[in-house]
Enzyme design. Sequence first.
Site, PDB file in Angstrom:
ATOM      1  N   PHE A   1       0.838  -1.198   0.000  1.00 34.16           N
ATOM      2  CA  PHE A   1       0.000   0.000   0.000  1.00 34.16           C
ATOM      3  C   PHE A   1       0.872   1.247   0.000  1.00 34.16           C
ATOM      4  CE2 PHE A   1      -2.523  -3.218   2.142  1.00 34.16           C
ATOM      5  CZ  PHE A   1      -3.816  -3.016   1.675  1.00 34.16           C
ATOM      6  N   ASP A   2       0.498   2.218  -0.823  1.00 31.34           N
ATOM      7  CA  ASP A   2       1.071   3.546  -0.646  1.00 31.34           C
ATOM      8  C   ASP A   2       0.431   4.121   0.616  1.00 31.34           C
ATOM      9  OD1 ASP A   2       2.453   5.964  -1.356  1.00 31.34           O
ATOM     10  OD2 ASP A   2       0.492   6.780  -1.879  1.00 31.34           O
TER      11      ASP A   2
END
Length: 698
Positions: A387-388
């Site tokens: 995930f960013d």
Amino acid sequence: MEEEKNNETNKAATTKSGKLDPNQPQDQDGHADEGHEHEGHKEGETQEHTHEHGGIFGKNTELIFALLCGASLGTGFGLSFIESIPDWVSIAFYVVAYFFGGFFTAKEAVETVAKGGFEIDFLMLVAAIGAAILGEWAEGALLLFLFSLGHALEHFAMGKARKSIEALTSLAPSVALVSRDGKQEEIRIEELKLGDVIIIKPNSKIPADGVVVKGEGSVNQAPITGESVPVDKVPVADAGKDYSQEKNIEAQFRVFAGTINGGSVLEVKVIKEAKDSTISRLVKMVNEAEKQKSPTQLFTDKFEKYFVPAVLILVTLLCFAFLVIDEPFSKSFYRAMSVLVAASPCALAISTPSAVLSGIARAARGGVLIKGGGPLEDLGELTAIAFDKTGTLTEGKPKLTNVIALNNISEEELLKIAIGVEKLSDHPLAAAIVKGAEEKIKGIQADEARNVQAVTGKGVKAEVGGKQVWIGNKALFENEKDGIPKDLVSQVEELERGGHTSMLVKRDGDFIGILSLMDVPRKEAKHVLSELTTLGIKKMVMLTGDNQQVAEAIAKQIGITDAWGNLMPENKVESISKLAESEKKVAMVGDGVNDAPAMAKSTVGIAMGAAGSDVALETADIALMGDKLESLPFAIGLSRKARGIIKQNLWISLGMVAVLIPLTILGIASIGPAVIAHEGSTLIVVFNALRLLAYKND
């Protein structure tokens, strides 16, 4: 066509969005052909037939022809028991049954062979003709009746899945009420121009993408983004501005075609023509996605490539069985035709496309665009997700998290001073302090600040009430004679270990408070990550450019397994490669813009908030139309269900063939039972796939 992404290196260098020829021929319902797959096609391409044909009875012609075939068969069979009626009368009815039952199969076979392909269903026609040669007219007609009826029902069932996609096209109204030169007129949405102002009446569908220029109210965006709660809309500050080229329009200003207005009248400025609206692009991409072959489809293609010739060789050999065993040629020929029927892999050919079509249709209804069978299957096999952080796991903007008043000053007095100073600063953190303070104490009045000066990289100083005020990080005060008291340093460091950005407030010679800000996690993040763990995702990694301390603090709050900080965009690509070494398949979740390189490197790229981003729609394999993290467990759960159904369908189709071939070779099953089992298995796999349309993320 989009290439399958089995090779990560190749994939990183190629575009992720499949492009199809917009001039591709379509059927009467506006859908490109879909259905059974045939030999002679290039790998990775889908040239499938729906077998849905027009004709004298319209779209129901195939079903009516099947019923006419059955009626002719029944009449001929009944007349055969009346001794006074000659045999040729019954045979004439059987011939009519052959015509109606074999018409579409023969038509398709001729068309496919003319294109250099091979029509598997033609084998059924060969078997029926073989039965007629042996004088078994009734059995051959029965074969064609059951075969044509089964196909008609199969295509009716597949039509249900397509109608789910077709329903997307009806979301946007066909006309719009536009205000031009002070007059209101109703025009077709195709005639709308950029900059037109359209009037949206209460409880009506919005006909075009645009920005609100007048009126306030809520809009139900569920048809596009899947959001269950209506979104409040307010007018933009500058109604005369051209917003058609704006990339980041805030959700409170923007509306989408196909969404439903609430109880207020809104005036909306058109920012996209009908053909370019979000709903139009969504429908186009979903229809394109149907044509993308999944790994399982490529497997079945290869299997058929060797299986069909092997069956033809076996059938030819069985025709000459009378040379080896003591039986007439007619019996050997009949057995060969029975094997031909038993071995026809129609159920196998339709087993995966039906599940892919249903899965993509269900996802689209839930606000998730899945670009083909490949991403659908890959998503169902994921064991790791990267995930960013900013905007994906967090809100994406700093919020005031702590207000600590010192030296007998009240919290309200501290905030009045802070607002007075920060209101005159243009720093992003200043705006967050002002907003947070106003939310914390409603109606708070700021003290007047003068002579505000920014100290680059450190903070700001000003004069408030005749006294000097400094607000900034530790570096702002380090060069002062007295420095920062140790107890204050300890408090600041404790906050920073928790991921907060801290600022000290000093008035004249006294420190009067500490303010801290943080890009806080989304409220739903912890629950979503827990759901993903339940779904079988073993490793979840957060990638961020923030320092490792901040990354670990956020990770601890939301329960993510790993946090990798201090990453530049190119480092994120390396991180995906590193993760792929230990995990079989890896997804990257981000905004689809800054994260595009990392998405290209991942097995599956997933973009959030894609409804407002053309780039995200193009670059991602899977686009969550709404800015909703909750859509991720739905998409993964649906994909896992789809993979399970695809496996079930493969077992059913291959298992039926494996059982029927020896039974027909041994003479235990004849053409009649073989075709019943054959068509039955085909219908079973299709209706099994349709269960995906009713999928719910429990």
